[in-house]
Design an enzyme around this catalytic site. Structure first.
Site: not given
Ligand SMILES: [Zn+2]
Length: 368
Positions: A91, A94, A187, A251
């Site tokens: 992404h 990020e 992420h 994350e």
């Molecule tokens: Zn992500």
């Protein structure tokens, strides 16, 4: 240049090539992989493993395979026992993960780290990085395991296919049973989380969850783990399912623009990844349930119709838990009420299409 002052396609190739050569040289000297990647978001003519785009640092061969794709292979005589993928920027907005990968690359090129295991470092979506968006057209982290084949052409379709190719070549190059595969896909999340850092452990089918890997996650500062409950199109699931890699989607906190991340917050992650690729002792604690917040999926709340209503605030944090018998949604007269102690929500999104998941419901668990 031809004499009528217009550029031929060969001229354009030369100009692009020259600009690229300068940028590549600057990267080799200064190690700024973010800059090189962002300048050539769609790649460059010289792409490929067996071309001239490689150099040696501290007994390791560094090869630029494509924009955002860097392979590091130790040149030692010892048989490598690990193949490690560390990915970021799947992404594009990020940034913290991208800066972690940048830090590793800077340290490798500055010869602060001696890489002892084959390592593939990835910045996944350069086009999205340049527009500071999660993605341009499609969510790249839903397109792996060949799911990119089922969508109309767009940048992420192209990129997913390319990345699958590089990762597949990377893991397939060392198929000895003495070699263990690893993939950490880094992420940051859109919303707040009750547990700031958490990892999604891809669905393992009949295989047990690996406790040593959980200990590694804890050492990286990530002690909240969500166990995957089925096959998906995520990057980490791809490596886990196709190449038996120990893999996680990690994350690391909330999305922030480049330069606004407090990198001290990610030091444990960077340190442990450094130790892993340079074959230092990881100093792991034995797994103990009480060091973790472990969650298993209870199921999805799926939006069935346009009448769907979700009674979870837009800004609700991931892992917010609700008392038993709390009404979470209604849809065509059907209600969803919590039935178990500790029922918590992850990734709520009422604005999905009919038939899609609006929220994942999880409950605390322990490993026995
Ligand atoms: Zn992500």
């Amino acid at each position: 240049m031809t004499n009528d002052n217009t550029l031929t396609s060969q001229d354009l190739t030369d100009i692009k090539g020259d600009k690229f050569c300068q940028a590549y040289q600057a990267f080799v000297e200064a190690g700024d992989f973010i800059s090189l990647t962002r300048q050539f978001e769609h790649g460059f003519a010289q792409t490929g493993r067996d071309n001239q785009l490689n150099f040696t640092v501290k007994q390791a061969k560094v090869s630029l395979l494509d924009t955002g794709i860097l392979l590091v292979e130790p040149e030692n005589s010892v048989k490598p026992s690990k193949s490690i993928v560390i990915s970021s920027g799947i992404h594009g907005n990020e940034t913290a993960p991208i800066e972690i990968v940048q830090q590793l690359i800077s340290d490798i090129l500055a010869e602060k780290i001696q890489v002892k295991h084959r390592t593939l470092l990835i910045m996944g979506n350069p086009v999205a990085m340049n527009i500071a968006k999660r993605f341009q057209t499609e969510n790249l982290n839903r397109l792996f395991c060949g799911k990119h084949q089922n969508i109309t052409p767009c940048y992420e379709k192209f990129r997913a296919e390319r990345i699958e190719g590089y990762v597949s070549d990377f893991f397939n190059a060392e198929q000895s049973s003495d070699v263990t595969n690893y993939h950490y896909d880094l992420h940051t999340a859109i919303r707040n989380s009750k547990h700031e850092k958490f990892a999604i452990y891809p669905y393992q089918g009949d295989k047990p969850w690996d406790r040593e890997q959980l200990s590694f996650m804890a050492a990286c500062g990530v002690n909240t783990i969500l166990f995957g409950h089925g096959p998906t199109g995520t990057f980490s699931y791809y490596s886990s399912a196709q190449f038996k890699a120990h893999a996680f989607t990690i994350e690391l906190g909330k999305v922030r623009p480049f330069g606004e991340n407090n990198m001290a917050n990610f030091q444990a992650m960077t340190d442990k990844l450094t130790a892993l690729i340079s074959d230092e002792d990881l100093l792991l604690k034995d797994f103990d349930n009480k060091d973790f917040n472990l969650f298993t999926a209870l199921g999805d709340i799926t939006k069935v119709s346009d009448n769907f209503k979700l009674f979870i605030k837009d800004d609700a944090s991931n892992f917010t838990d609700y008392p038993i018998d709390t009404l979470l949604s209604t849809d065509n007269g059907e209600e969803y009420r919590t039935t178990q102690a500790g029922e918590s929500i992850v990734f709520p999104n009422a604005n999905v299409g009919n038939g899609q998941r609006a929220v994942l419901i999880v409950v605390p668990t322990t490993l026995t």
